[in-house]
Design an enzyme around this catalytic site. Structure first.
Site, PDB file in Angstrom:
ATOM      1  N   SER A 110      11.201 -26.438  -9.194  1.00  0.00           N
ATOM      2  CA  SER A 110      12.630 -26.696  -9.357  1.00  0.00           C
ATOM      3  C   SER A 110      13.175 -27.817  -8.470  1.00  0.00           C
ATOM      4  O   SER A 110      12.702 -28.941  -8.523  1.00  0.00           O
ATOM      5  CB  SER A 110      13.377 -25.371  -9.112  1.00  0.00           C
ATOM      6  OG  SER A 110      14.681 -25.452  -9.609  1.00  0.00           O
ATOM      7  N   ASP A 161      12.379 -20.456 -19.991  1.00  0.00           N
ATOM      8  CA  ASP A 161      13.080 -21.531 -19.270  1.00  0.00           C
ATOM      9  C   ASP A 161      13.291 -22.691 -20.240  1.00  0.00           C
ATOM     10  O   ASP A 161      12.556 -23.672 -20.225  1.00  0.00           O
ATOM     11  CB  ASP A 161      12.236 -21.969 -18.067  1.00  0.00           C
ATOM     12  CG  ASP A 161      12.940 -23.002 -17.195  1.00  0.00           C
ATOM     13  OD1 ASP A 161      14.142 -23.256 -17.420  1.00  0.00           O
ATOM     14  OD2 ASP A 161      12.286 -23.551 -16.289  1.00  0.00           O
ATOM     15  N   HIS A 188      12.922 -19.327 -15.351  1.00  0.00           N
ATOM     16  CA  HIS A 188      12.787 -20.543 -14.544  1.00  0.00           C
ATOM     17  C   HIS A 188      11.928 -20.285 -13.297  1.00  0.00           C
ATOM     18  O   HIS A 188      11.017 -21.045 -13.000  1.00  0.00           O
ATOM     19  CB  HIS A 188      14.185 -21.047 -14.160  1.00  0.00           C
ATOM     20  CG  HIS A 188      14.166 -22.320 -13.385  1.00  0.00           C
ATOM     21  ND1 HIS A 188      13.475 -23.443 -13.802  1.00  0.00           N
ATOM     22  CD2 HIS A 188      14.740 -22.653 -12.203  1.00  0.00           C
ATOM     23  CE1 HIS A 188      13.642 -24.410 -12.905  1.00  0.00           C
ATOM     24  NE2 HIS A 188      14.399 -23.954 -11.925  1.00  0.00           N
TER      25      HIS A 188
END
Length: 210
Positions: A110, A161, A188
């Protein structure tokens, strides 16, 4: 079960103090070093609680998880770039130097893509392998730049995601030496949704590097 040693400490990078946690085998020299970065809502504590640090150390690896600037126990440190903008590649290079890392594997979920991607493109010689987990900033680099990187890569994402997972996959698959680990039913933060599957896939990939 191999005995492991878990420690905490700080390093100084660009005048800023960064916190880290480290796990390594207690008795033997580590087979390889792994640097674990994290997302915006997480920190090195995520990898501690998930047991990723201990599982890596038990498998014979040196695992180091840092808290990125402005987050976790590094919250007083100033980030070298605004969130969402690629940071100078010198930042992670300095982290590598401070932690005495060379030819290490970087795990980058991320938010941490803003740090790991510039480093991948500028200092791939320091990387043994790259494990991006739906990182941000992948769209900020052209396909030709990805195509020039020879680093072995494991692209990880959860099929739930639908935003970052798919966007990052479409860009990262331009890296020529990549494998994909799709985690079904995971979102995610797929490593948190399915830790057993994550650890199995991660350890299998690391074993393939030896």
């Amino acid at each position: 079960m191999a005995a492991t040693q878990l420690t905490e400490g700080t390093i100084t990078v660009g005048g800023q103090t960064l916190f880290y946690r480290q796990a390594k085998p207690a008795q033997q020299a580590p087979r390889l070093a792994i640097l674990l970065l994290h997302g915006i809502r997480f920190s090195s504590e995520t990898w501690l609680n998930l047991q990723t640090l201990s599982k890596l150390a038990e498998a014979g690896y040196r695992a180091v998880a840092i808290d990125l600037p402005g987050l976790g126990n590094s919250k007083d440190a100033t980030a070298p770039a605004p969130v969402g903008e690629p940071a100078p590649s010198s930042f992670l290079k300095s982290v590598f130097e401070a932690l005495l890392l060379d030819q290490a594997v970087v795990i980058s979920p991320s938010l941490s893509g803003m740090y790991s991607l510039p480093f991948l493109f500028q200092h791939s010689e320091l990387l043994k392998a790259y494990i991006p987990v739906a990182p941000i900033c992948t769209e900020k680099f052209p396909a030709t730049q990805y195509a020039g990187v020879k680093t072995q890569t494991l692209i990880v994402y959860g099929d739930q995601d639908v935003q970052l997972g798919e966007v990052s996959l479409n860009n990262l698959k331009n890296l020529p030496n990549h494998k994909v680990m799709l985690m079904k039913g995971a979102g995610h933060a797929c490593y948190r949704d399915k830790p057993e599957e994550w650890h199995l896939g991660l350890l299998n990939f690391l074993k393939s590097l030896e």
